[in-house]
Design a protein around this motif. Sequence first.
Motif, PDB file in Angstrom:
ATOM      1  N   LYS A 532       0.829  -1.192   0.000  1.00 14.33           N
ATOM      2  CA  LYS A 532       0.000   0.000   0.000  1.00 14.33           C
ATOM      3  C   LYS A 532       0.873   1.255   0.000  1.00 14.33           C
ATOM      4  O   LYS A 532       0.647   2.170  -0.786  1.00 14.33           O
ATOM      5  CB  LYS A 532      -0.919   0.000   1.229  1.00 14.33           C
ATOM      6  CG  LYS A 532      -2.009   1.047   1.151  1.00 14.33           C
ATOM      7  CD  LYS A 532      -2.947   0.964   2.334  1.00 14.33           C
ATOM      8  CE  LYS A 532      -2.408   1.776   3.488  1.00 14.33           C
ATOM      9  NZ  LYS A 532      -3.238   1.714   4.703  1.00 14.33           N
ATOM     10  N   SER A 533       1.893   1.264   0.862  1.00  8.10           N
ATOM     11  CA  SER A 533       2.685   2.489   0.934  1.00  8.10           C
ATOM     12  C   SER A 533       3.503   2.680  -0.337  1.00  8.10           C
ATOM     13  O   SER A 533       3.712   3.807  -0.769  1.00  8.10           O
ATOM     14  CB  SER A 533       3.574   2.521   2.179  1.00  8.10           C
ATOM     15  OG  SER A 533       4.469   1.462   2.163  1.00  8.10           O
ATOM     16  N   PHE A 534       3.922   1.568  -0.985  1.00  5.64           N
ATOM     17  CA  PHE A 534       4.627   1.715  -2.264  1.00  5.64           C
ATOM     18  C   PHE A 534       3.707   2.327  -3.303  1.00  5.64           C
ATOM     19  O   PHE A 534       4.054   3.283  -3.993  1.00  5.64           O
ATOM     20  CB  PHE A 534       5.133   0.365  -2.770  1.00  5.64           C
ATOM     21  CG  PHE A 534       5.611   0.420  -4.200  1.00  5.64           C
ATOM     22  CD1 PHE A 534       6.875   0.878  -4.499  1.00  5.64           C
ATOM     23  CD2 PHE A 534       4.783   0.044  -5.242  1.00  5.64           C
ATOM     24  CE1 PHE A 534       7.303   0.955  -5.807  1.00  5.64           C
ATOM     25  CE2 PHE A 534       5.205   0.118  -6.556  1.00  5.64           C
ATOM     26  CZ  PHE A 534       6.476   0.572  -6.837  1.00  5.64           C
ATOM     27  N   VAL A 535       2.504   1.772  -3.416  1.00  9.43           N
ATOM     28  CA  VAL A 535       1.578   2.239  -4.448  1.00  9.43           C
ATOM     29  C   VAL A 535       1.244   3.709  -4.232  1.00  9.43           C
ATOM     30  O   VAL A 535       1.229   4.501  -5.168  1.00  9.43           O
ATOM     31  CB  VAL A 535       0.300   1.380  -4.452  1.00  9.43           C
ATOM     32  CG1 VAL A 535      -0.753   1.994  -5.346  1.00  9.43           C
ATOM     33  CG2 VAL A 535       0.624  -0.029  -4.906  1.00  9.43           C
ATOM     34  N   LEU A 536       1.014   4.080  -2.954  1.00 14.99           N
ATOM     35  CA  LEU A 536       0.628   5.463  -2.704  1.00 14.99           C
ATOM     36  C   LEU A 536       1.802   6.417  -2.896  1.00 14.99           C
ATOM     37  O   LEU A 536       1.655   7.462  -3.515  1.00 14.99           O
ATOM     38  CB  LEU A 536       0.070   5.602  -1.285  1.00 14.99           C
ATOM     39  CG  LEU A 536      -1.260   4.873  -1.082  1.00 14.99           C
ATOM     40  CD1 LEU A 536      -1.787   5.113   0.318  1.00 14.99           C
ATOM     41  CD2 LEU A 536      -2.281   5.329  -2.113  1.00 14.99           C
TER      42      LEU A 536
END
Lengths: 725, 76
Positions: A532-536
């Motif tokens: 999630k943090s990578f995508v965001l």
Amino acid sequence: MKSSLYKIALIGNPNSGKSTLFNQLTGLRQKTGNFPGVTVEKKSGVMRFTPLLNPVPAVVDAAVSEKEPPTEATLIDLPGIYSIYPKSRDEQVVMDILANPAHPDFPEAVIVVADASNLQRNLLLYTEIADLGLPTVLALNMLDVAESMNLRVNAVQLAMQLQVPVVRINARTGEGMDLLREAVQRQADRSGQTVTYFLDPAETHPDLVEEVKQTYQLDNNYLAIQYVCQHDAFTFLDQKERVHLDGLMEKYVFDKTDFLANETITRYERLRPLVQKSVTVQGESDEPAWTRRLDKILLHPVWGYVAFLLVLLVIFQAVFAWAQYPMDWIDMATAQAIEWTKQTLPEGVINDLLTDGLMAGIGGVIIFIPQIAFLFGLVGLLEESGYMARVMVIMDKLMRKFGLNGRSVVPLISGVACAVPAIMTTRSISNRYERLLTILVTPLMSCSARLPIYTILIALVVPDETVLGILNLQGLVLLGLYLLGLLGALGSAWLFSQFIPRREPSYFILEMPTYKLPRWSHLGIMMYDSTKSFVLEAGKIIVAISIVLWVLASYGPGDSMETARSRALTEIPATATENEKEAAISSAQLESSYAGHFGQFIEPAIRPLGYDWKIGIALITSFAAREVFVGTMSTIYSIGSDASEDALTIRKRLQKERNPYTGGPMYTTAVSFSLLMFYVFAMMCMSTMATVYRETHGWKWPMIQLVYTMVLAYVSAWATYTILS
Amino acid sequence: MIIARNVADLKKGEKAIIKSFNDRDMSLKLLEMGCLPGCEVRLDAIAPFGDPICVRVGGCYCLSLRRNEAASIMVE
């Protein structure tokens, strides 16, 4: 004004099961951020309370009694520590919060997690936290491991001895969670209790403690002595106060190292009889037999490395072969979504921006999700199981030769997925020098964003053949590129270690956890979280760039787009079909667009590497993030192609591309390999640069890093092109 | 003549009792991690190439450290 939600801090030794407990208490309701003012990753989550059967009588105050007691609390996961005296930058944050009641994360209560199989050492930290006067609950974890080591812990006895609520838990199965929630809530509801010191620093330094307490208006003796010991790390003290505390140390001839050593030894001496009363040893206590047996193999001079290689092989297999299936599905779904939107919405600028700009950009981000998730999952699995510590041990001596540390292995392996989280994991390297070296070379590890570039270019020029019976030639070339990245990283680390002076000695001391079966739910949460943090994080940049790129490729200065159109029409023979006309116009327009101007501007600089202005555009845009390269290529060539070619893959388009100077194919072996070399070494990622800037507190190191990788990339690309053409 | 021995001198499987430390800064870290004077240590494993080593402290947990770090722990 405090928010009505309680804040609970979670503290414990490394390997005490702290993060498992955190996941158990918060589930998916967690978020990752930074502690205010420092770049230490902060994990916090919402922890539910169970309604109390016998609530503590509320204070008789209309304003308070009308309000319901909180049913939830914010749980803050603090870095794993052995004592409150920090050994690395990460660990400093713990006391920076606990010593400062004005800190936004200052907790109402603390949960100290203790590994029951190593109680004495784990209780050292507990006694320090309790002496700071914080309402505390002791969560006794890993009782099953203790049992397997023939240790029986009497929690009631321990609670009586320490005068603190003790809860028996199993963070892995979730046993004891309700009791823990209840105990925490009770502790948080009570406040302003007097502290019974386990070890009162006023015993040995009464005058110093008294003077600090008076000057800084503190109630707690132990906190006062922390002002003396740790003032350099306390961000809430100003320079004047620090100088004053330095003066106090001189005035009272206070030797910090002596004090710490004595404090630790005295705490252990007082803990020993207490632990003896609460823990019964039945027979010989030793680490679990399976841990010893596994270590015989995994630390073996030969089998240890064989096992590590096998593990790496599985990781690569997962990231590159197994992740391919879900990636293909995502690719197909994105293509269909774009096609559908194109057909459904009315034609025009909005349609183009939405499909070719925005949706193509989003597709370029989510395509990486399977790889990132697989890699984070596997690295998490290795850490959870306790194997990662063994890898550090068998790699330490090797890594030291290059100026690195056994701990550098984790960032380097994680770098295969993404340099951003990899660089963040370097925080566990307590030696600044080795940490800096690791940060500098980690981006040379081929991250998953380079993979699409590798795949496309390899497929273009390397035949899909089998060599030596079983090995795929394309696979071999791919493996070679990864090895090249690794060699580049180690070689650069060695070079840097020759030039950067080493200021502090290197430490390795590391606790070896017992092997454990991983908890799948915990792994799942970890995968979800990091993905999630990578995508965001990365996604924001990539999508923004895709849109900017679309604008740059669709518009040009003044009326140049119109001029290009009419010029193309006059140059084209009248016999040309409608499609050929369209293609000629688009290609002429791209050349006159802003993007085309940029590309042509840098063409002289990249000509020695064999590139033209179209590749130049891709180089410029992928400077922000490598994954944009492929996206840019498809934008450039889809804008420059006619409708009937839309179905062709990017690879086929590249194959058709002609070199304007020679008339032959643009993507020859020399050009493709030159491009591959460039992308192996060049640090083309703004997120990584931003991360390095944050982690090193300045632009000096990211700039050095950018320059050295660019030089490395340019020289090796030039050499490759010159040799091959 | 009695030669002072340290943890790095131990043979694989050999046990000894921690006596003192000869490096002040290192001793703080080792103390916090439970290496106390009077504690029993046993050399459990030696990594490939002879470094680092793994020692079992007080029979309850395993610590891995480099040879030069282990050399700061004096034993008898």
